[in-house]
Design an enzyme around this catalytic site. Structure first.
Site, PDB file in Angstrom:
ATOM      1  N   THR A 198     -25.946 -10.076  10.617  1.00 18.11           N
ATOM      2  CA  THR A 198     -26.793  -9.748   9.472  1.00 18.11           C
ATOM      3  C   THR A 198     -25.965  -8.993   8.433  1.00 18.11           C
ATOM      4  OG1 THR A 198     -28.709  -9.667  10.911  1.00 18.11           O
ATOM      5  CG2 THR A 198     -28.917  -8.547   8.792  1.00 18.11           C
ATOM      6  N   ASN A 229       0.803  -1.225   0.000  1.00 21.43           N
ATOM      7  CA  ASN A 229       0.000   0.000   0.000  1.00 21.43           C
ATOM      8  C   ASN A 229       0.831   1.267   0.000  1.00 21.43           C
ATOM      9  OD1 ASN A 229       0.656  -1.196   2.540  1.00 21.43           O
ATOM     10  ND2 ASN A 229      -0.629   0.293   3.571  1.00 21.43           N
ATOM     11  N   CYS A 240      -3.839   4.671   7.804  1.00 23.80           N
ATOM     12  CA  CYS A 240      -4.109   4.054   9.103  1.00 23.80           C
ATOM     13  C   CYS A 240      -3.066   4.454  10.135  1.00 23.80           C
ATOM     14  CB  CYS A 240      -4.143   2.544   9.008  1.00 23.80           C
ATOM     15  SG  CYS A 240      -4.075   1.913   7.361  1.00 23.80           S
ATOM     16  N   GLN A 255      -4.781  -3.865  -2.132  1.00 22.73           N
ATOM     17  CA  GLN A 255      -4.317  -2.788  -3.020  1.00 22.73           C
ATOM     18  C   GLN A 255      -4.301  -3.214  -4.481  1.00 22.73           C
ATOM     19  OE1 GLN A 255      -3.970   0.304  -2.420  1.00 22.73           O
ATOM     20  NE2 GLN A 255      -4.026   0.310  -0.192  1.00 22.73           N
ATOM     21  N   SER A 269     -10.977  -5.411  -0.053  1.00 25.25           N
ATOM     22  CA  SER A 269     -11.743  -4.352   0.579  1.00 25.25           C
ATOM     23  C   SER A 269     -12.491  -3.560  -0.488  1.00 25.25           C
ATOM     24  CB  SER A 269     -10.787  -3.435   1.343  1.00 25.25           C
ATOM     25  OG  SER A 269     -11.494  -2.326   1.816  1.00 25.25           O
ATOM     26  N   ALA A 270     -13.767  -3.296  -0.223  1.00 21.97           N
ATOM     27  CA  ALA A 270     -14.596  -2.626  -1.224  1.00 21.97           C
ATOM     28  C   ALA A 270     -14.187  -1.176  -1.445  1.00 21.97           C
ATOM     29  CB  ALA A 270     -16.065  -2.682  -0.793  1.00 21.97           C
ATOM     30  N   HIS A 271     -13.764  -0.513  -0.364  1.00 19.09           N
ATOM     31  CA  HIS A 271     -13.575   0.933  -0.509  1.00 19.09           C
ATOM     32  C   HIS A 271     -12.302   1.306  -1.263  1.00 19.09           C
ATOM     33  CE1 HIS A 271     -10.515   2.160   2.596  1.00 19.09           C
ATOM     34  NE2 HIS A 271     -10.803   0.974   3.076  1.00 19.09           N
TER      35      HIS A 271
END
Lengths: 378, 460
Positions: free
Chosen positions: B304, B218, B391, B246, B266-268
């Site tokens: 859920t 990353n 992060c 990445q 990761s979706a974002h």
């Protein structure tokens, strides 16, 4: 990606420098004073950038956060929310390394020398008005602002002076005696001309979340556990054990008992001496070499003069001039003649002063103007 | 379609000899240009015709985002899909009509994802993000060891291997199981990005259970030799996990062909929302839940479903076929960025550029310039970049990844990461370089003036 979204364009960003009054870097602690300072500057038409110095890793001490001790992480959140509220960009500057070197380490060393240190001066000297001045230049700002209760005025000859604040009770010029006078034209103290009550009222009216926050008291990194506990958490036990010694009566030298370390004592202290004695006794003197803490009657606390080392002046004075001298923050000031003696100063009070404490500052005023100051030693 | 109807950016790109991709053309045809906030994919005619002419009149940008490794904006299609999906609110575990409606949407999302990644739909476990996915693998396997429940042929294995430049979610999960008794080996990565395969070979043995190495880093963008790592690990009977976070959207990514046993996504990082991730677990690989709960994800992850996140990721995956042309386009932009910076700003070096790398990431060491200050200065001028991983910002320590690659503390503190994305244009890159030049010059002038004036006042 070019953001065309209207929400993105509303994010505060300095962008092009405005043609207005200039760009200001304002040091925001998360307290009410610096928050109001930032907000006032926005009102006055400056382009404002907020910054908080993160100075201490609060996870390593048992400090209770957010109760007005400056720069804890909850306070950073408060500063950030004020910045959002008034629409300015905001940054957290990591200053832990500088703070430890310039403030914490000398603070501990001072205590081990039997002195009662004044860390706020070093924080001003080496962080707020040195490190932040550099950040001011780096971020292309024209001014640096803080929430200090102090004022900057220009004399008839055009010289800049640092003068006491409108609110004489809150005045913080005592902590600013090491100020480089050349910096004064670059500094703004927006709350210096206000009373604390007005500052709080403004904060209420402006809807700042910190409006009712408690005033900071004491030293930000020490917290509620007290100075001696702080020292004990930072200093190895082997060093601490060497601080123990005798309690002796001043001036006879009679041994009254033993004490648990000179860092537990400060000049003028009468509580916590651990003595079962019929008369009230005070700490008169701390001898760091022999580790003897001298205690005695109150009358021995009064001294007619004091030596001052590492003096610093913002403006010239005449040798022997009578100036108003403050020997601690909450001291109202007493008239004294100030003499240059080599690299040091000798301060002769017109009336003897009680509990002049090594490690604290002696700060000199001519009327409201800060003339200079230095460090008390005996 | 007449050019004058396009947004300004499209005109700019047009001038830069870029052509629109067919998908973009169809999109404009459907919705009209006013619904396209930024020009989505443009296709280069070919790499050679991707000519970057200097911009004669510098475009004024109010905000330029060049931090796509931290996160990506939601694509127009994903935004629209989320809005539509908001009216489908049932619980997918319900048997009734409300549940069935949403269950269908989730199935479609999973299918889209599985197709895009070249794996089976049931090999995907939706999580809250890549961090959860990686933790599930590492902690799950360690728990299976402790419970003596590892199936054959892995029973009895108890050693883990990772690299020194992993994301904190892998690094710290490894440290956590190490504290509880696991044996963890860490393979170094050199300054140029080279992964030490020889060291891996030395560490691998018949006790190795898992090798976890990221697909692409990353912070520097260097790509790890995962295929070779898989070969070596599998020849010893060990499992392989890769944090592919990445890589998604930047490299052609086929998890099936990669032959890894586990992968985190990761979706974002791929134009979809935060809070959704995927754990790929190859059929037959051992698994233990990190989160126990209901029968969701075939009882492999309780809770859920994050329905909007999953549907959004499924929608984003429809664009996965555009990765290969974006790879070319981004690599061209990045090369342009780097060659301009290296030519026009003195004393700049690149980190991790000695091996294959992501097409969008530049990790620069700009000597004598504090990264934190550089970041603020650029932000004040509207440019969003980073010093390292998002992060770890706010921490006083320089990037552990850069330090592990052999940079000095000072070099790590002088680091800047620029990461481009699918919507980045050449004009933005040029505007960034111009601004960076000014900022670096300014900061170096101040540093020069300050040298020798420190320590002026006495400490009390």
């Amino acid at each position: 990606m070019m953001m065309s979204d209207s929400k993105l364009n509303s994010i505060p960003s300095a962008g092009q420098k405005t043609q207005g009054k200039g760009r200001v870097l304002v040091a925001m602690s998360g307290g009410v004073d610096s928050s109001v300072a930032a907000s006032l500057l926005v009102d006055q038409g400056y382009e404002v950038i907020g910054a908080t110095m993160q100075v201490w890793d609060y996870s390593i001490c048992n400090i209770e956060e957010g109760n007005g001790s400056c720069c804890s992480s909850l306070d950073v959140d408060d500063a950030r929310s004020v910045a959002d509220h008034i629409g300015i960009p905001f940054y957290v500057l990591n200053c832990e390394h500088q703070f430890k070197e310039a403030v914490i380490d000398p603070f501990i060393a001072d205590y081990l020398q039997g002195n009662t240190p004044l860390p706020c001066v070093n924080c001003n000297t080496f962080l707020k008005f040195d490190h932040l001045v550099r950040k001011m230049k780096e971020l292309e700002c024209d001014f640096l602002a803080t929430g200090h209760y102090a004022q900057i005025s220009q004399t008839t000859t055009g010289r800049y002076e640092l003068t006491t604040s409108e609110d004489t009770w809150k005045d913080q010029t005592y902590f600013l005696f090491t100020m480089n006078p050349e910096l004064l034209p670059k500094l703004l103290f927006p709350v210096g001309g206000m009373n604390k009550a007005d500052v709080r009222q403004y904060a209420e009216e402006r809807g700042l979340v910190v409006a009712r926050k408690k005033d900071s008291t004491g030293i930000c990194f020490v917290g509620k556990s007290g100075y001696d506990n702080f020292i004990e958490s930072q200093v190895p036990a082997s060093v601490l054990s060497e601080l123990k010694g005798e309690l002796r009566r001043f001036p006879t030298g009679e041994v009254m008992g033993r004490h648990e370390g000179i860092h537990h004592y400060t000049i003028g202290q009468s509580k916590g001496l651990g003595l079962d004695h019929h008369e009230k006794m005070f700490v008169i003197k701390i001898d760091a070499k022999s580790k003897v803490v001298w205690i005695g009657e109150e009358k021995y606390l009064f001294k007619p003069s004091v030596k001052v080392e590492r003096p610093h002046f913002l403006q010239p004075f005449e040798n022997g001039e009578v100036l108003n001298v403050k020997i601690r923050y909450q001291h109202r000031g007493s008239a004294a003649r100030v003499f240059q003696e080599g690299a040091e100063l000798r301060v002769e009070f017109l009336e003897p002063q009680r509990a002049i404490t090594p490690g604290q500052a002696a700060v000199f005023y001519r009327d409201r103007a800060l003339v200079g100051g230095g460090w008390i030693h005996l | 379609m007449p050019v004058k109807k396009l947004p300004v950016r499209a005109v700019l790109c047009k001038e830069l000899s870029l052509q629109m991709s067919p998908s973009h053309r169809s999109l404009i045809g459907d919705q009209g240009p006013e619904l396209v906030p930024f020009c989505w994919p443009f296709r280069t005619c070919s790499k050679s015709s991707f000519v970057l002419r200097p911009i004669l009149e510098m475009q004024e940008f109010s905000k330029v985002y060049l931090d796509f490794n931290a996160t990506t904006p939601l694509s127009t299609e994903v935004q629209k899909k989320i809005v539509d999906a908001m009216s489908v609110w049932g619980n997918p575990s319900s048997i009734h009509w409300a549940g069935r409606l949403i269950k269908t949407e989730l199935r479609e999302a999973r299918r889209s994802l599985a197709m895009g990644l070249g794996v089976g739909p049931l090999e995907l476990i939706f999580t809250s993000g890549a961090s959860e996915a990686s933790n599930t693998v590492i902690q799950g396997l360690w728990n299976l060891i402790l419970q003596k429940e590892l199936p054959e042929p892995w029973a009895g294995r108890r050693e883990f291997i990772t690299s020194t430049v992993e994301h904190p979610s892998v690094m710290k999960a490894m440290a956590a199981i190490e504290k509880r008794g696991a044996i963890v080996h860490r393979i170094p990565v050199a300054r140029d990005g080279a992964f030490d395969l020889a060291a891996l070979q030395q560490c691998l043995n018949d006790k190795t259970l898992l090798v976890s190495v990221m697909l692409a880093n990353n912070e520097t963008g260097h790509v790890m030799p995962i295929e070779r790592i898989v070969e070596l690990a599998h020849s010893c009977g060990a499992l392989v996990h890769t944090d592919a976070t990445q890589a998604l959207g930047k490299l052609p990514l086929n998890l099936g062909q990669l032959k890894v046993d586990y992968a985190s996504l990761s979706a974002h990082k791929f134009y979809a929302p935060k809070g959704t991730g995927v754990l790929f677990t190859k059929k037959g690989s051992p698994h233990q839940n990190l989160i126990f709960g209901g029968a969701q994800e075939r009882s492999r992850r309780g809770g859920t479903e994050n329905t909007l996140g999953q549907i959004a990721l499924g929608e984003a995956m429809k664009k996965i076929s555009e990765v290969s042309f974006q790879f070319e386009r981004l690599a061209g932009l990045r090369d342009h960025l780097e060659s301009r910076i290296l030519q026009e700003i003195p004393e700049v070096t690149l980190t991790g550029s000695g091996v294959p790398r992501l097409p969008n990431t530049s990790s620069l060491v700009i000597r004598g310039v504090d990264g934190e200050t550089m970041l603020m200065s650029l932000d004040l001028k509207g440019f969003a970049v980073s010093t390292g991983a998002a992060c770890s910002s706010g921490s006083p320590e320089p990037s552990p990844v850069l330090l592990a690659m052999g940079l000095t503390r000072e070099e790590a503190q002088n680091s800047l990461r620029v990461s481009l994305g699918w919507t980045t244009t050449a004009a933005e890159v040029d505007a960034f370089v111009e601004t960076l030049k000014g900022v670096v010059h300014h900061l170096r002038e101040i540093a020069k003036a300050e040298t020798g004036t420190t320590g002026k006042a006495a400490k009390g």
